[in-house]
Write a protein that holds these residues in place. Structure first.
Motif, PDB file in Angstrom:
ATOM      1  N   PRO A  27       0.847  -1.197   0.000  1.00  0.00           N
ATOM      2  CA  PRO A  27       0.000   0.000   0.000  1.00  0.00           C
ATOM      3  C   PRO A  27       0.881   1.246   0.000  1.00  0.00           C
ATOM      4  O   PRO A  27       1.929   1.277   0.640  1.00  0.00           O
ATOM      5  N   GLY A  28       0.458   2.261  -0.726  1.00  0.00           N
ATOM      6  CA  GLY A  28       1.266   3.473  -0.837  1.00  0.00           C
ATOM      7  C   GLY A  28       2.354   3.353  -1.880  1.00  0.00           C
ATOM      8  O   GLY A  28       3.287   4.144  -1.915  1.00  0.00           O
ATOM      9  N   HIS A  29       2.240   2.337  -2.753  1.00  0.00           N
ATOM     10  CA  HIS A  29       3.263   2.125  -3.760  1.00  0.00           C
ATOM     11  C   HIS A  29       3.173   3.173  -4.863  1.00  0.00           C
ATOM     12  O   HIS A  29       2.215   3.924  -4.971  1.00  0.00           O
ATOM     13  N   ASN A  82       4.929   4.624   2.789  1.00  0.00           N
ATOM     14  CA  ASN A  82       5.365   5.566   1.766  1.00  0.00           C
ATOM     15  C   ASN A  82       6.543   4.963   1.016  1.00  0.00           C
ATOM     16  O   ASN A  82       7.647   4.863   1.553  1.00  0.00           O
ATOM     17  N   SER A  83       6.314   4.544  -0.220  1.00  0.00           N
ATOM     18  CA  SER A  83       7.350   3.857  -0.984  1.00  0.00           C
ATOM     19  C   SER A  83       8.548   4.751  -1.275  1.00  0.00           C
ATOM     20  O   SER A  83       9.693   4.289  -1.265  1.00  0.00           O
ATOM     21  N   LEU A  84       8.296   6.046  -1.544  1.00  0.00           N
ATOM     22  CA  LEU A  84       9.388   6.947  -1.868  1.00  0.00           C
ATOM     23  C   LEU A  84      10.311   7.125  -0.666  1.00  0.00           C
ATOM     24  O   LEU A  84      11.546   7.107  -0.803  1.00  0.00           O
ATOM     25  N   ALA A 104      14.293   5.928  -0.294  1.00  0.00           N
ATOM     26  CA  ALA A 104      15.375   6.823   0.118  1.00  0.00           C
ATOM     27  C   ALA A 104      16.116   6.257   1.327  1.00  0.00           C
ATOM     28  O   ALA A 104      17.355   6.284   1.380  1.00  0.00           O
ATOM     29  N   VAL A 105      15.369   5.743   2.297  1.00  0.00           N
ATOM     30  CA  VAL A 105      15.991   5.142   3.479  1.00  0.00           C
ATOM     31  C   VAL A 105      16.841   3.946   3.088  1.00  0.00           C
ATOM     32  O   VAL A 105      17.971   3.768   3.564  1.00  0.00           O
ATOM     33  N   MET A 106      16.323   3.113   2.198  1.00  0.00           N
ATOM     34  CA  MET A 106      17.041   1.915   1.779  1.00  0.00           C
ATOM     35  C   MET A 106      18.366   2.273   1.109  1.00  0.00           C
ATOM     36  O   MET A 106      19.405   1.668   1.399  1.00  0.00           O
ATOM     37  N   ILE A 107      18.351   3.255   0.225  1.00  0.00           N
ATOM     38  CA  ILE A 107      19.577   3.656  -0.466  1.00  0.00           C
ATOM     39  C   ILE A 107      20.605   4.186   0.527  1.00  0.00           C
ATOM     40  O   ILE A 107      21.799   3.848   0.451  1.00  0.00           O
TER      41      ILE A 107
END
Length: 375
Positions: free
Chosen positions: A42-44, A334-336, A340-343
């Motif tokens: 959800p939120g993709h 929130n996918s965005l 960003a966190v993942m990167i």
């Protein structure tokens, strides 16, 4: 070890210069897989229909990784002088971050992201053997099965390389034709009611994580890498010359068309086989590309952290959702923000965990300094 080498990102290399365009390609393949998995949350991100169809094929990026892996290894190694040192270097390359990727399954409550593997699944996963037991292949980290397959490829590479160097192209072509015939069997079996179920079962097995059914992608990459290296030697040039667009465009369009096809179902294995072959043609052409957009420092760093992005995507998601759920219980995913966190996490992991661990393992097990090259 001299701590000064950590003042900037470093990468273990061999004698040949890195192929920068292919380093960038690793980032695009990794983000393709991440977008595929994020499309189920959800939120993709919202995509228009054709792009959504393209993203729905993101799981096939593992095929690109397998072909690319074989190509890069064949490019870096003309011969394996020490199998032990080769296997040590590969272990040091993949295992530290792989090990980290398994830990969140034990410290977060969201086991629903992964099947409950039991003791056998845990042991097999830590030993990189889970893909040999298909029901347990998704244990602890849903994408870790690909590293189990990759470990098998690394084990086989010292034996595959001499074969790929001496096999005649007509013989190799015959193998590929036979392989495509095998991949065509499921839809052919579906045509007849008595064999319909057998066709579906065969298609499922040919798309499974079992290492042997994935081997052809790696073999194609090794063969393409051998041919590319010989071509470089004949021309006495390093990778990076300009490539004519009339050659690159059709080689790029072929996999794009395959990836935009509707969900393949029983035709999935055949599409995978065609993707493998198209990547084996595309990768050597991309290796000749020297566009600044692919060779700049930012894209090189993006390519270097791509392994972390791939293997850590679910562990980071588990921890991210747990923390965000506690801090903001009524907020949607929130996918965005997650991306960003993942990167950022993968960059930190690359600089201060992956590289130091890789160098330390290689120096410990080989008892000598490790050659490095700054990015």
């Amino acid at each position: 070890m001299n701590s000064a080498i950590y003042s900037q990102p470093v990468e273990v290399r061999h004698k040949l210069p890195p192929i920068k365009s292919l380093t960038s390609l690793r980032f695009f393949a990794a983000i393709y897989v991440v977008l595929f998995h994020e499309s189920a949350n959800p939120g993709h991100f919202v995509f228009f229909p054709l792009a959504a169809r393209f993203v729905a094929s993101g799981f096939t990026a593992v095929t690109l990784f397998f072909v690319l892996s074989g190509f890069i290894l064949a490019y870096n190694y003309d011969r394996i002088r020490s199998r032990r040192e080769f296997w040590i270097s590969r272990f040091a390359r993949i295992y530290p971050v792989y090990f980290l990727s398994l830990l969140p399954a034990f410290i977060t409550p969201h086991w629903s992201h992964h099947p409950r593997p039991g003791a056998i699944g845990v042991v097999l996963t830590f030993l990189l053997l889970q893909s040999w037991w298909i029901p347990l292949s998704g244990s602890l980290n849903a994408v870790a099965w690909t590293l189990s397959v990759e470990a098998f490829f690394y084990g086989a590479f010292p034996f595959l390389l001499p074969w790929a160097q001496r096999v005649r192209w007509r013989t190799f072509l015959g193998f590929q034709v036979a392989y495509l015939i095998l991949l065509s069997a499921p839809p052919l079996l579906e045509l007849f009611k008595p064999t319909m179920l057998a066709g579906l079962q065969l298609a499922t097995w040919l798309e499974s994580p079992f290492p042997l059914v994935r081997l052809n992608a790696f073999v194609l990459g090794v063969y393409a890498g051998v041919k590319f290296r010989r071509s470089m030697h004949r021309r006495s040039v390093a990778p990076g010359r300009s490539v004519k667009l009339w050659r690159l465009i059709p080689a790029t369009m072929a996999p794009l068309i395959l990836l935009c096809m509707p969900p393949a179902g029983i035709y999935g294995p055949l599409r995978t086989g065609l993707l493998q072959i198209s990547y084996a043609f595309l990768i050597p052409l991309l290796a000749e590309v020297q566009w600044r957009i692919l060779t700049n420092h930012v894209m090189q760093m993006a390519g270097e952290i791509s392994y972390g992005m791939y293997i850590l995507q679910f562990p980071i998601l588990l921890v991210y959702d747990d923390i965000m759920g506690r801090l903001f219980p009524h907020s949607a995913h929130n996918s965005l923000l997650y991306l960003a966190v993942m990167i950022c996490v993968c960059y930190v992991t690359f600089r201060w965990a992956e590289i130091p661990a890789r160098l330390a393992i290689r120096e410990l097990l080989t008892r000598r300094a490790v050659p490095i090259r700054t990015i």
